[in-house]
Design a protein around this motif. Structure first.
Motif, PDB file in Angstrom:
ATOM      1  N   GLU A   1       0.730  -1.019   0.052  1.00  0.00           N
ATOM      2  CA  GLU A   1      -0.005   0.110  -0.002  1.00  0.00           C
ATOM      3  C   GLU A   1       0.787   1.180  -0.035  1.00  0.00           C
ATOM      4  O   GLU A   1       0.282   2.213  -0.661  1.00  0.00           O
ATOM      5  N   ALA A   2       2.098   1.244   0.577  1.00  0.00           N
ATOM      6  CA  ALA A   2       3.087   2.273   0.636  1.00  0.00           C
ATOM      7  C   ALA A   2       3.429   2.654  -0.645  1.00  0.00           C
ATOM      8  O   ALA A   2       3.947   3.903  -0.944  1.00  0.00           O
ATOM      9  N   GLU A   3       3.256   1.907  -1.759  1.00  0.00           N
ATOM     10  CA  GLU A   3       3.827   2.074  -3.197  1.00  0.00           C
ATOM     11  C   GLU A   3       3.073   3.552  -3.705  1.00  0.00           C
ATOM     12  O   GLU A   3       3.555   4.407  -4.493  1.00  0.00           O
ATOM     13  N   ASP A   4       1.866   3.839  -3.131  1.00  0.00           N
ATOM     14  CA  ASP A   4       1.133   4.919  -3.411  1.00  0.00           C
ATOM     15  C   ASP A   4       1.894   6.389  -3.039  1.00  0.00           C
ATOM     16  O   ASP A   4       1.656   7.396  -3.457  1.00  0.00           O
TER      17      ASP A   4
ATOM     18  N   GLU B   1      14.659  -7.376  -0.742  1.00  0.00           N
ATOM     19  CA  GLU B   1      13.236  -7.528  -0.444  1.00  0.00           C
ATOM     20  C   GLU B   1      12.682  -7.070   0.980  1.00  0.00           C
ATOM     21  O   GLU B   1      13.525  -6.655   1.696  1.00  0.00           O
ATOM     22  N   GLY B   2      11.581  -6.412   0.911  1.00  0.00           N
ATOM     23  CA  GLY B   2      10.874  -5.888   2.104  1.00  0.00           C
ATOM     24  C   GLY B   2      11.266  -4.317   2.300  1.00  0.00           C
ATOM     25  O   GLY B   2      11.091  -3.859   3.236  1.00  0.00           O
ATOM     26  N   ARG B   3      11.470  -3.710   1.033  1.00  0.00           N
ATOM     27  CA  ARG B   3      11.793  -2.342   1.306  1.00  0.00           C
ATOM     28  C   ARG B   3      11.470  -1.517  -0.062  1.00  0.00           C
ATOM     29  O   ARG B   3      11.484  -2.165  -0.978  1.00  0.00           O
ATOM     30  N   LEU B   4      11.226  -0.363   0.026  1.00  0.00           N
ATOM     31  CA  LEU B   4      11.116   0.745  -0.895  1.00  0.00           C
ATOM     32  C   LEU B   4      12.279   1.761  -0.583  1.00  0.00           C
ATOM     33  O   LEU B   4      12.181   2.370   0.438  1.00  0.00           O
ATOM     34  N   PHE B   5      13.155   1.956  -1.572  1.00  0.00           N
ATOM     35  CA  PHE B   5      14.196   2.668  -1.439  1.00  0.00           C
ATOM     36  C   PHE B   5      14.116   4.204  -2.238  1.00  0.00           C
ATOM     37  O   PHE B   5      13.922   4.036  -3.380  1.00  0.00           O
ATOM     38  N   PHE B   6      14.518   4.977  -1.523  1.00  0.00           N
ATOM     39  CA  PHE B   6      14.554   6.362  -2.305  1.00  0.00           C
ATOM     40  C   PHE B   6      15.945   7.287  -1.713  1.00  0.00           C
ATOM     41  O   PHE B   6      16.563   6.927  -0.735  1.00  0.00           O
TER      42      PHE B   6
ATOM     43  N   ILE C   1       5.057   6.672  -3.332  1.00  0.00           N
ATOM     44  CA  ILE C   1       6.216   6.876  -4.475  1.00  0.00           C
ATOM     45  C   ILE C   1       6.023   8.414  -5.154  1.00  0.00           C
ATOM     46  O   ILE C   1       7.075   9.309  -4.878  1.00  0.00           O
ATOM     47  N   PRO C   2       4.980   8.592  -5.888  1.00  0.00           N
ATOM     48  CA  PRO C   2       4.834   9.853  -6.350  1.00  0.00           C
ATOM     49  C   PRO C   2       5.022  11.251  -5.596  1.00  0.00           C
ATOM     50  O   PRO C   2       5.650  12.083  -5.705  1.00  0.00           O
ATOM     51  N   LEU C   3       4.468  11.060  -4.322  1.00  0.00           N
ATOM     52  CA  LEU C   3       4.318  12.065  -3.056  1.00  0.00           C
ATOM     53  C   LEU C   3       5.747  12.312  -2.931  1.00  0.00           C
ATOM     54  O   LEU C   3       6.154  13.368  -2.731  1.00  0.00           O
ATOM     55  N   LEU C   4       6.648  11.307  -2.494  1.00  0.00           N
ATOM     56  CA  LEU C   4       7.991  11.440  -2.244  1.00  0.00           C
ATOM     57  C   LEU C   4       8.781  12.140  -3.209  1.00  0.00           C
ATOM     58  O   LEU C   4       9.673  12.822  -2.988  1.00  0.00           O
ATOM     59  N   GLU C   5       8.600  11.487  -4.464  1.00  0.00           N
ATOM     60  CA  GLU C   5       9.217  12.139  -5.480  1.00  0.00           C
ATOM     61  C   GLU C   5       9.194  13.543  -5.982  1.00  0.00           C
ATOM     62  O   GLU C   5       9.964  14.323  -6.312  1.00  0.00           O
ATOM     63  N   GLU C   6       7.778  14.025  -5.557  1.00  0.00           N
ATOM     64  CA  GLU C   6       7.549  15.545  -5.634  1.00  0.00           C
ATOM     65  C   GLU C   6       8.273  16.256  -4.717  1.00  0.00           C
ATOM     66  O   GLU C   6       8.511  17.465  -4.682  1.00  0.00           O
TER      67      GLU C   6
ATOM     68  N   ARG D   1      11.688  15.570  -3.816  1.00  0.00           N
ATOM     69  CA  ARG D   1      12.863  15.545  -4.238  1.00  0.00           C
ATOM     70  C   ARG D   1      13.545  14.110  -3.794  1.00  0.00           C
ATOM     71  O   ARG D   1      14.885  13.923  -3.664  1.00  0.00           O
ATOM     72  N   TYR D   2      12.595  13.057  -3.424  1.00  0.00           N
ATOM     73  CA  TYR D   2      13.219  11.815  -3.302  1.00  0.00           C
ATOM     74  C   TYR D   2      12.959  10.937  -4.358  1.00  0.00           C
ATOM     75  O   TYR D   2      11.986  10.910  -5.129  1.00  0.00           O
ATOM     76  N   GLU D   3      14.317  10.460  -4.834  1.00  0.00           N
ATOM     77  CA  GLU D   3      14.225   9.818  -6.209  1.00  0.00           C
ATOM     78  C   GLU D   3      13.948   8.169  -5.878  1.00  0.00           C
ATOM     79  O   GLU D   3      14.701   7.658  -4.943  1.00  0.00           O
ATOM     80  N   TYR D   4      12.866   7.722  -6.117  1.00  0.00           N
ATOM     81  CA  TYR D   4      12.545   6.177  -6.110  1.00  0.00           C
ATOM     82  C   TYR D   4      13.659   5.503  -6.857  1.00  0.00           C
ATOM     83  O   TYR D   4      13.913   5.597  -8.200  1.00  0.00           O
ATOM     84  N   ARG D   5      14.298   4.513  -6.080  1.00  0.00           N
ATOM     85  CA  ARG D   5      15.431   3.484  -6.745  1.00  0.00           C
ATOM     86  C   ARG D   5      14.782   2.192  -6.412  1.00  0.00           C
ATOM     87  O   ARG D   5      15.110   1.476  -5.358  1.00  0.00           O
ATOM     88  N   PRO D   6      14.168   1.524  -7.200  1.00  0.00           N
ATOM     89  CA  PRO D   6      13.727   0.297  -7.283  1.00  0.00           C
ATOM     90  C   PRO D   6      14.962  -0.679  -7.131  1.00  0.00           C
ATOM     91  O   PRO D   6      16.032  -0.396  -7.765  1.00  0.00           O
ATOM     92  N   GLY D   7      14.951  -1.828  -6.228  1.00  0.00           N
ATOM     93  CA  GLY D   7      16.245  -2.433  -6.092  1.00  0.00           C
ATOM     94  C   GLY D   7      15.893  -4.063  -5.582  1.00  0.00           C
ATOM     95  O   GLY D   7      14.670  -4.350  -5.985  1.00  0.00           O
TER      96      GLY D   7
END
Length: 172
Positions: free
Chosen positions: A68-71, A89-94, A73-78, A80-86
């Motif tokens: 659910e936290a994937e939504d 396992e078990g994390r979203l990284f910026f 991503i656009p908010l954090l990118e706005e 200045r956090y760059e999403y960096r898929p990696g």
């Protein structure tokens, strides 16, 4: 001061100001996403007093559900956090800051996940065991001297030591 070019390795002596920069960034993140973040933890070497570190503040933010936290991503990118898929396992990284001057890393994870447990256990073990912290600091310095322009090799060089410390932390 914080910031480092992506892919490079440069260690600085521990700085008290890293705690304040962490707290300031947490306040920004709370303004950005409010109660979507359940908890924050300062992780990585900038969170361990006396530890030399790359001058990038490493933040762990706990979310209720990573899918659910994937939504966020656009908010954090706005902001200045760059999403960096990696491949962890078990994390979203910026990463925050331009590639020539990364200032913050942000990992979103669920409380109790393997990623969360490992990061907290490693940090706490080094805080509580000065001899292990000194061993790790020494290895970091040697690896940084050996690989100043290759972060992947620097990280790989520390792998066995990190795993050894983590094994000890989990068995205490």
């Amino acid at each position: 001061m914080v910031g480092l070019e992506r892919g490079t390795v440069e260690l600085e002596p521990f700085r008290e100001e890293w705690k304040e920069l962490y707290n300031q960034e947490i306040a920004r993140l709370k303004d950005i996403a409010g109660d979507r973040f359940l908890e924050f933890e300062h992780i990585g070497s900038t969170a361990i007093e006396g530890m030399p570190a790359k001058p990038i503040i490493d933040i762990l933010a706990v979310v209720e559900d990573l899918d659910e936290a994937e939504d966020l991503i656009p908010l954090l990118e706005e902001h200045r956090y760059e999403y960096r898929p990696g491949d962890i396992e078990g994390r979203l990284f910026f990463a925050k800051g331009p590639r020539t001057n990364r200032t913050f890393y942000l990992s979103l994870t669920e409380q109790g996940s393997d990623f969360y447990t490992d990061k907290i256990a490693f940090r706490e073990y080094l805080r509580e065991h000065p001899e292990a912290a000194e061993q790790y600091a020494s290895l970091k310095k040697k690896a940084a001297e050996k690989y100043p322009k290759n972060r992947e090799k620097y990280t790989a060089e520390k792998g066995d030591c990190i795993q050894d410390i983590l094994d000890r932390a989990m068995n205490e």
